[in-house]
Write an enzyme that holds these catalytic residues in place. Structure first.
Site, mmCIF file in Angstrom:
data_model
loop_
_atom_site.group_PDB
_atom_site.id
_atom_site.type_symbol
_atom_site.label_atom_id
_atom_site.label_comp_id
_atom_site.label_asym_id
_atom_site.label_seq_id
_atom_site.Cartn_x
_atom_site.Cartn_y
_atom_site.Cartn_z
ATOM 1 N N ASP A 42 34.105 21.734 5.750
ATOM 2 C CA ASP A 42 33.214 20.577 5.833
ATOM 3 C C ASP A 42 31.906 20.882 5.117
ATOM 4 O OD1 ASP A 42 32.540 17.937 7.622
ATOM 5 O OD2 ASP A 42 30.779 19.219 7.419
ATOM 6 N N TYR A 47 23.798 19.094 1.795
ATOM 7 C CA TYR A 47 23.760 20.527 2.130
ATOM 8 C C TYR A 47 23.425 21.392 0.918
ATOM 9 C CZ TYR A 47 26.306 19.257 6.438
ATOM 10 O OH TYR A 47 26.709 18.707 7.630
ATOM 11 N N LYS A 72 30.057 14.399 2.371
ATOM 12 C CA LYS A 72 29.353 13.248 2.925
ATOM 13 C C LYS A 72 28.279 12.764 1.945
ATOM 14 C CE LYS A 72 29.495 15.881 7.251
ATOM 15 N NZ LYS A 72 29.419 17.217 6.632
ATOM 16 N N HIS A 103 26.883 9.820 5.859
ATOM 17 C CA HIS A 103 26.338 10.918 6.659
ATOM 18 C C HIS A 103 25.576 10.445 7.898
ATOM 19 C CE1 HIS A 103 24.986 15.364 6.031
ATOM 20 N NE2 HIS A 103 25.127 15.097 7.309
ATOM 21 N N LEU A 184 28.741 24.636 19.182
ATOM 22 C CA LEU A 184 28.229 25.824 19.869
ATOM 23 C C LEU A 184 26.718 25.789 20.037
ATOM 24 C CD1 LEU A 184 30.427 28.499 18.024
ATOM 25 C CD2 LEU A 184 30.944 27.214 20.120
ATOM 26 N N ILE A 221 34.194 21.677 14.113
ATOM 27 C CA ILE A 221 33.816 22.391 12.880
ATOM 28 C C ILE A 221 32.662 23.363 13.162
ATOM 29 C CG2 ILE A 221 34.719 20.766 11.173
ATOM 30 C CD1 ILE A 221 31.905 19.494 11.075
ATOM 31 N N LYS A 223 30.051 26.152 12.761
ATOM 32 C CA LYS A 223 29.445 26.746 11.570
ATOM 33 C C LYS A 223 29.099 28.200 11.834
ATOM 34 C CE LYS A 223 25.507 27.944 9.179
ATOM 35 N NZ LYS A 223 24.296 28.698 9.568
ATOM 36 N N SER A 224 29.438 29.072 10.892
ATOM 37 C CA SER A 224 29.004 30.461 10.949
ATOM 38 C C SER A 224 29.041 31.032 9.544
ATOM 39 C CB SER A 224 29.909 31.290 11.869
ATOM 40 O OG SER A 224 29.452 32.632 11.919
ATOM 41 N N ASN A 233 36.119 32.632 15.720
ATOM 42 C CA ASN A 233 36.160 31.197 16.004
ATOM 43 C C ASN A 233 37.512 30.568 15.666
ATOM 44 O OD1 ASN A 233 33.512 31.312 16.861
ATOM 45 N ND2 ASN A 233 32.652 30.451 14.993
#
Length: 259
Positions: A42, A47, A72, A103, A184, A221, A223-224, A233
């Protein structure tokens, strides 16, 4: 595990979020995710990492048809939909994305005119499915009433702490796939209930939260950019939560309505 969000369009329940990941860090995160088995990435025009995502995809050796790619359009690009998707595709090095999202509601409005142009982009084959992000149920209905077409997906903040059974039910009723971001960040991973469930299964609290989404068939989704956590994850398919455990996590939600 996948869910069908449109005819012939199957979306993996687990994906890698890339918000706030930039440059070589973003590229390395996507490369690691693909290496350990993620097949859903994603990103977004805003971004500023679509080129890095694209390079990681190209270098991975994973066939394009095996990876579900979402991007997006930031709402201030309204009126420039075609230009925006073409820029995103050029940066990603792709001829189409699997899912393209508005978005945020432009100026807080549903904007059926923008949605119409998204449907045109889909019809032209530049996106296999189109949807929205951060829309209320009422705004989904406004799009449907104006165009006769509901979004394939709505990406919103979601976690046990934000769980609202009515919101989930309303999406299901409309056959709009709910997708959760910041799973998270929006829950206290030190919560005793989460910790006890994690201990019972020999997994981490983060894995419990991710698995909770999957039990509900809500796309998640996390994120890391940490290689170890990216792998951790994804390691959520070797255990299941009991009905009682799912209910206990559901009860962490405020139940606040989103319409």
């Amino acid at each position: 595990m996948n869910v069908e969000i449109a005819p012939g369009v199957s979306m993996p329940l687990l994906g890698l979020g890339t918000w706030e990941a930039r440059g070589k860090t973003a590229e390395a995160a996507v490369a690691r995710a693909l290496e350990v088995g993620y097949r859903h990435i994603d990103t977004a025009h805003a971004y500023r990492n679509e080129a890095e995502v694209g390079r990681a995809l190209a270098a991975s050796g994973v066939p394009r048809e095996e990876v579900f790619v979402t991007t997006k359009m930031w709402p201030d690009r309204s009126g420039r939909e075609r230009q925006t998707i073409e820029q995103s595709l050029e940066a990603l090095g792709l001829d189409r994305v699997d899912l393209w999202l508005i978005h945020w509601p432009p100026a807080g409005q549903a904007r059926p005119d923008v949605w119409e142009r998204f449907l045109e982009v889909q019809a032209d084959g530049l996106a296999r499915a189109v949807g929205v992000s951060n829309y209320s149920v009422a705004q989904l209905d406004e799009l449907d009433q104006a165009t006769g077409r509901l979004p394939a997906a709505n990406q919103i903040e979601w976690s046990p702490a934000l769980h609202d059974p009515e919101t989930l039910a309303e999406h299901r009723r409309r056959r709009v796939q709910l997708e959760g971001y910041s799973p998270l960040k929006t829950v206290d991973l030190r919560n005793l209930r989460i910790a006890q469930i994690a201990e019972a299964h020999g997994v981490t609290p983060a894995q419990v939260v991710i698995r909770w989404h999957i039990e509900h068939e809500v796309v998640v989704i996390p994120k890391s950019t940490n290689a170890e956590r990216i792998a951790e994850n994804a390691d959520v398919f070797g255990f299941s939560l009991t009905d009682d455990e799912v209910t206990a996590l559901d009860e962490l939600g405020s139940g606040a309505r989103r319409d």
